[in-house]
Design an enzyme around this catalytic site. Structure first.
Site, PDB file in Angstrom:
ATOM      1  N   VAL A 126       0.865  -1.173   0.000  1.00 35.59           N
ATOM      2  CA  VAL A 126       0.000   0.000   0.000  1.00 35.59           C
ATOM      3  C   VAL A 126       0.906   1.229   0.000  1.00 35.59           C
ATOM      4  O   VAL A 126       1.709   1.410   0.912  1.00 35.59           O
ATOM      5  CB  VAL A 126      -0.941   0.012   1.219  1.00 35.59           C
ATOM      6  CG1 VAL A 126      -1.961   1.144   1.101  1.00 35.59           C
ATOM      7  CG2 VAL A 126      -1.642  -1.336   1.383  1.00 35.59           C
ATOM      8  N   ILE A 127       0.765   2.039  -1.050  1.00 42.06           N
ATOM      9  CA  ILE A 127       1.603   3.226  -1.208  1.00 42.06           C
ATOM     10  C   ILE A 127       0.754   4.453  -0.917  1.00 42.06           C
ATOM     11  O   ILE A 127      -0.329   4.625  -1.475  1.00 42.06           O
ATOM     12  CB  ILE A 127       2.197   3.288  -2.634  1.00 42.06           C
ATOM     13  CG1 ILE A 127       3.034   2.028  -2.899  1.00 42.06           C
ATOM     14  CG2 ILE A 127       3.034   4.559  -2.805  1.00 42.06           C
ATOM     15  CD1 ILE A 127       3.513   1.875  -4.337  1.00 42.06           C
ATOM     16  N   HIS A 176      -7.456   7.105   1.747  1.00 43.08           N
ATOM     17  CA  HIS A 176      -7.601   5.693   1.380  1.00 43.08           C
ATOM     18  C   HIS A 176      -6.464   4.849   1.950  1.00 43.08           C
ATOM     19  O   HIS A 176      -6.687   3.735   2.453  1.00 43.08           O
ATOM     20  CB  HIS A 176      -7.649   5.563  -0.152  1.00 43.08           C
ATOM     21  CG  HIS A 176      -7.821   4.163  -0.639  1.00 43.08           C
ATOM     22  ND1 HIS A 176      -9.015   3.492  -0.525  1.00 43.08           N
ATOM     23  CD2 HIS A 176      -6.948   3.317  -1.237  1.00 43.08           C
ATOM     24  CE1 HIS A 176      -8.876   2.277  -1.030  1.00 43.08           C
ATOM     25  NE2 HIS A 176      -7.621   2.146  -1.469  1.00 43.08           N
ATOM     26  N   ARG A 209      12.452  -2.493  -0.217  1.00 41.16           N
ATOM     27  CA  ARG A 209      12.123  -3.539   0.752  1.00 41.16           C
ATOM     28  C   ARG A 209      11.715  -4.852   0.081  1.00 41.16           C
ATOM     29  O   ARG A 209      11.438  -5.836   0.767  1.00 41.16           O
ATOM     30  CB  ARG A 209      10.997  -3.050   1.664  1.00 41.16           C
ATOM     31  CG  ARG A 209      11.466  -1.956   2.602  1.00 41.16           C
ATOM     32  CD  ARG A 209      10.328  -1.118   3.164  1.00 41.16           C
ATOM     33  NE  ARG A 209      10.830  -0.141   4.115  1.00 41.16           N
ATOM     34  CZ  ARG A 209      11.437   1.004   3.777  1.00 41.16           C
ATOM     35  NH1 ARG A 209      11.611   1.323   2.510  1.00 41.16           N
ATOM     36  NH2 ARG A 209      11.868   1.830   4.707  1.00 41.16           N
TER      37      ARG A 209
END
Length: 163
Positions: free
Chosen positions: A88-89, A95, A134
């Site tokens: 999730v960026i 959101h 990552r």
């Protein structure tokens, strides 16, 4: 020239486990990241001598769906651990916060209520580069770390059951 990131366990050798079955659930959203995490996990399982039929990989549309998929896999009683991979960026809307909160609370709830560990492999990052770093980049591969955690937690559960 590429520099290989070591995949050794961060705190010593991994325990040897026998007949462990693992389910990996990865979100399709940001698929290039979740696939790299999955590949990192599969590398660890291969290195540890797992046969192909000991690890199954499933996909779901996004991070919010990871909790439901993990719960279904737990209910199937076929696995000793479930690993969930998502990415999730952060964007310009709330959101990000809702998705991160949903999947974190969902996995936490499963871990509190179920008999097998669910390993949280969801990257919650500010930029795509943070995720790439990552997922096999300069900061290693969190997928590899998730596989190591699954093995260690299965060993922990086995030891507790044998007390």
């Amino acid at each position: 020239m590429s520099t290989a990131i070591p995949t050794a366990a961060p705190h010593g050798a991994l325990p040897k486990v026998e007949d462990m079955r693992v389910a990996i659930v990865r979100a399709e959203w940001n698929g290039h990241i979740t696939q790299a995490l999955t590949d990192g996990a599969l590398d660890i399982f291969h290195r540890e001598g797992f046969a192909e039929d000991q690890v199954d990989v499933f996909t779901v549309p996004g991070a919010v769906e990871l909790t439901f998929a993990a719960s279904q896999l737990i209910e199937a009683s076929l696995y000793d651990a479930v690993i969930v991979f998502g990415c999730v960026i952060r964007g310009g809307t709330p959101h990000f916060d809702y998705v991160c909160q949903s999947v974190t609370q969902g996995v936490t709830s499963l871990n509190a209520d179920c008999d097998i560990p669910v390993i949280f492999g969801v990257l919650t990052v500010d930029t795509e580069q943070d995720a790439l770093d990552r997922a096999g980049g300069s900061l290693g591969n969190k997928g590899s770390e998730a596989a190591e955690a699954a093995i260690k937690m299965h060993d922990f559960v086995t030891k507790v059951k044998n007390l």
